[in-house]
Each structure stands twice: as structure tokens, then as C-alpha cells.
Design an enzyme around this catalytic site. Structure first.
Site, PDB file in Angstrom:
ATOM      1  N   HIS A  54       0.863  -1.196   0.000  1.00 28.72           N
ATOM      2  CA  HIS A  54       0.000   0.000   0.000  1.00 28.72           C
ATOM      3  C   HIS A  54       0.889   1.232   0.000  1.00 28.72           C
ATOM      4  CE1 HIS A  54      -3.803   2.062   1.849  1.00 28.72           C
ATOM      5  NE2 HIS A  54      -3.083   2.928   1.133  1.00 28.72           N
ATOM      6  N   HIS A  61       1.431   4.828  -2.417  1.00 26.13           N
ATOM      7  CA  HIS A  61       1.090   5.702  -3.550  1.00 26.13           C
ATOM      8  C   HIS A  61       2.387   6.356  -4.017  1.00 26.13           C
ATOM      9  CE1 HIS A  61      -3.242   5.479  -2.504  1.00 26.13           C
ATOM     10  NE2 HIS A  61      -2.759   5.310  -1.286  1.00 26.13           N
ATOM     11  N   HIS A 103      -9.388   1.023  -1.428  1.00 23.78           N
ATOM     12  CA  HIS A 103      -9.369   1.670  -0.118  1.00 23.78           C
ATOM     13  C   HIS A 103     -10.792   1.612   0.443  1.00 23.78           C
ATOM     14  CE1 HIS A 103      -5.536   3.250  -1.377  1.00 23.78           C
ATOM     15  NE2 HIS A 103      -5.417   4.070  -0.351  1.00 23.78           N
ATOM     16  N   GLU A 141     -11.122   3.485   5.901  1.00 23.72           N
ATOM     17  CA  GLU A 141     -10.043   4.342   6.416  1.00 23.72           C
ATOM     18  C   GLU A 141     -10.731   5.423   7.248  1.00 23.72           C
ATOM     19  OE1 GLU A 141      -7.974   6.577   3.357  1.00 23.72           O
ATOM     20  OE2 GLU A 141      -6.343   7.175   4.703  1.00 23.72           O
ATOM     21  N   ASP A 197       1.958   3.974   2.818  1.00 23.57           N
ATOM     22  CA  ASP A 197       0.936   4.842   2.215  1.00 23.57           C
ATOM     23  C   ASP A 197       1.546   6.020   1.436  1.00 23.57           C
ATOM     24  OD1 ASP A 197      -1.704   5.427   1.569  1.00 23.57           O
ATOM     25  OD2 ASP A 197      -2.264   6.175   3.532  1.00 23.57           O
ATOM     26  N   ASP A 198       1.845   7.109   2.125  1.00 23.62           N
ATOM     27  CA  ASP A 198       2.415   8.308   1.491  1.00 23.62           C
ATOM     28  C   ASP A 198       3.577   8.805   2.351  1.00 23.62           C
ATOM     29  OD1 ASP A 198       0.204   8.869  -0.627  1.00 23.62           O
ATOM     30  OD2 ASP A 198      -0.883   8.594   1.256  1.00 23.62           O
TER      31      ASP A 198
END
Ligand code: ADE
Ligand code: ZN
Length: 333
Positions: free
Chosen positions: A17, A19, A197, A200, A278-279
Site C-alpha cells: 500500500h 502511492h 481503499h 479508512e 501509504d504516502d
């Protein structure tokens, strides 16, 4: 046995996961802005980093989409992806499945080919140099329409051999999975693996919808599943993987602090949990930092760390041979 840095470092990691646009560090953002003559509404790297104070998912997404505006050429996407892969190498991440958001770029006039070719070339080079295996997952932006998602799927057609799966990201609340039922059905028919997703910020109901109406194999985030006992039972029985992102959840205030994160509880209830970043450029932590913060706040056992590692390997879309290779590298304890 105490969990130390060396043990966490030694774990063969799999990131499911991530991005790629969320790995754009402020330094590279400024470098690309200068290279491409793009104006940024910040005077310095420090000022930009200081703006990374988020109240929720949307406040992050606003900055994340703005940041992506500096990415114009294939080389920009290469440099972005390469910088992430260097971090993977440092953190002993050996398999990655990378999300990209083509609509963020095609809507600015960047060709689909420019985006995917840059990402793909960096992944290829990292595989040659460090044996990091990979998959690429195309995400539809859920704040846009299903027609736009279907148009994106059509644009992906010539690059199909480079794309392992289809996902769904961006603003969750108000954009339920069922909005994309036709687009996911089309993707499934074309042979893509499916993820989305859900849960969340959105309710457990969205996780049900992602499973039942989109036929996804993994849930990205999914931490809100605990609000629905029947759903938890299904996720446990079917061993549906959840790609959980601890530092992201704290930075976006899904949990106020890491000590309140439900990751350990999910693991103890038998859910197939994995840890992901994630980011990381926006949330202050690549894989090892996520592992470190989870261990510091929640104190997992050796068996739980090995379980998390095994979960990620098994939940990946890697080939059976590659999975066996990764499983063999797990420390024997
Ligand atoms: N796009 C990038 N990061 C995201 C996240 N955590 N949730 C939804 N969409 C995203
Ligand atoms: Zn995400």
C-alpha cells in the site's frame, strides 16, 4: 526476546500500500519545480514541510494533488520512483506493489505513457540492481465519475502487461465503492487483480461494498472493520488481507496517537494484517519507520512480527516461486 532495530531490519519486507505520488519528498518537489518551471505556493522546503499538518484525509489530499503538479516528464516519474526504491533497499523491502493515480496526471495533459513508462523503468532498474520484485496497481480516483474511471481503464489497455491490478483511492466519505461497480466488473473481466481503499475514514459498510460489489481481494486500510462484528468474522474466516498504514492513520487522525492504533488488536483477532507506508513523504515514515513506531507504541512479540511479515508475503500478488523465496528469508525463531 526483545525486539530490536536489527531484528526489524532483518525482516524481509513487502509493501502493498504505497502511492508513488506520496513519496515525493519536498526536496525533490522543489528540484522538479525548478527543472520544469512550475510555480509552488511555498518559499522553501522547510515552509512546505511545515505545512504538512493534517486534520483529516481531505486536508492531506489537497496538498498531495498540488505537489504532483511538478511531475511532467518521464524522467520526473523515473526520479520519483527511483528515490522511493532507494529507501526500499535501505529498509530491506524486497517486493513492492505500487499504486499510481493516472487521472491526476492525464487531467493536466500528461500522457498516460509518460507516467507509466517512467515508473516502470525505475522498477525494472531496481529489480536488476537490488532484486526488488514489483507490481504496478492503477488506482481510480473515487471523487471523479465512474465514466472517467472507465475511460482511464481504456487508456490503460496498451500497457496492460505492466499493470497487475486496479485499485480505488482519494476522498472516501461520500464516494462509496458501489459507485465503481461497473468499472471494477470491467477490470475483473480484463484479468486485473482488484483492491480498494475502504474503512479508512469511511464506515465498515464500505468494506462490505468493496468485497461484495467490487469483488476486491484485499482491503486497503480497513481499520474501521472493528465496528461490525459480522464483518470481522468474515475477514478472519476468509483471511482477506488488510493493508494497514500506521503512520498515515495517526497523521490523518484516524487514531489520535500510535498507542491508540488498533493494529495489535486486529492481529490478535486473527485478521490478515500487513504494515505499509501509504504516502511516506507526507507522513514522515517509510517502512522501517512504521515498524519502529508500531513497536515503540504497541510492543509486538517476535511471533507477531513474523506473522505480519508472513501475511504481507502471502497477501502479495507475487508469483508462488517468489513468495516461497521471500518466506524462506524469514528469521527462524
Ligand atoms: N491517496 C493517497 N493516499 C491516500 C489515502 N491514504 N487514502 C485515500 N486516498 C489516498
Ligand atoms: Zn492509501
Amino acid at each position: 526476546m526483545t525486539i530490536d532495530h536489527a531484528f526489524l531490519q532483518s525482516l524481509p519486507k513487502v509493501e502493498l500500500h504505497l502511492h508513488i505520488e506520496g513519496t515525493l519528498e519536498p526536496e525533490l518537489m522543489f528540484e522538479l519545480a525548478q527543472r520544469n518551471n512550475v510555480a509552488l505556493p511555498f518559499d522553501s522546503v522547510d515552509q512546505l514541510r511545515a505545512a504538512y499538518q493534517f486534520n483529516d484525509l481531505q486536508s492531506f489530499l489537497d496538498l498531495y494533488y498540488q505537489g504532483a503538479s511538478v511531475l511532467l516528464t518521464e524522467q520526473d516519474f523515473y526520479d520519483l520512483t527511483w528515490a522511493y526504491l532507494e529507501r526500499c533497499q535501505q529498509d530491506n523491502v524486497q517486493h513492492v506493489e505500487i499504486f499510481f493515480d493516472p487521472q491526476t496526471h492525464t487531467d493536466r495533459g500528461i500522457a498516460f505513457a509518460t507516467v507509466i513508462n517512467g515508473i516502470k523503468r525505475a522498477l525494472h532498474d531496481a529489480q536488476q540492481q537490488w532484486q526488488i520484485s514489483y507490481g504496478i496497481i492503477l488506482c481510480f480516483l473515487r471523487h471523479l465519475s465512474e465514466e472517467q474511471a472507465l475511460a482511464t481503464l481504456a487508456q490503460a489497455e496498451p500497457f496492460k502487461q505492466h499493470i497487475i491490478g486496479i485499485g480505488l483511492d482519494s476522498s472516501e466519505v461520500g464516494h462509496p465503492p458501489q459507485k465503481f461497480a461497473r468499472a471494477f466488473a470491467a477490470a475483473k473481466q480484463q484479468g486485473y487483480r482488484l483492491v480498494a481503499h475502504a474503512g479508512e475514514e469511511g464506515p465498515a459498510e464500505y468494506i462490505w461494498e468493496a468485497l461484495q460489489q467490487l469483488s476486491v481481494e484485499r482491503i486497503d486500510h480497513g481499520v474501521r472493520c472493528v465496528d461490525d462484528e459480522e464483518l470481522v468474522a468474515l475477514l478472519v474466516n476468509e483471511q482477506i488481507p488488510l493493508t494497514v498504514c500506521p503512520t498515515s492513520n495517526v497523521r490523518l487522525k484516524v487514531f489520535e496517537q500510535m498507542s491508540e492504533h488498533n493494529l495489535k488488536q486486529l492481529l490478535e483477532r486473527g485478521l490478515k494484517v500487513t504494515i505499509n507506508s501509504d504516502d511516506p513523504a507526507y507522513f514522515g515514515g517509510y517502512m522501517m519507520e512504521n515498524y519502529r513506531q508500531v513497536e515503540a507504541a504497541l510492543g509486538l512479540s517476535t511471533a507477531q512480527w513474523l506473522q505480519l511479515s508472513r501475511n504481507a508475503i502471502e497477501a502479495s500478488f507475487a508469483s508462488p516461486e517468489r513468495k516461497a523465496e521471500l518466506l524462506e528469508q524469514l528469521p527462524q525463531r
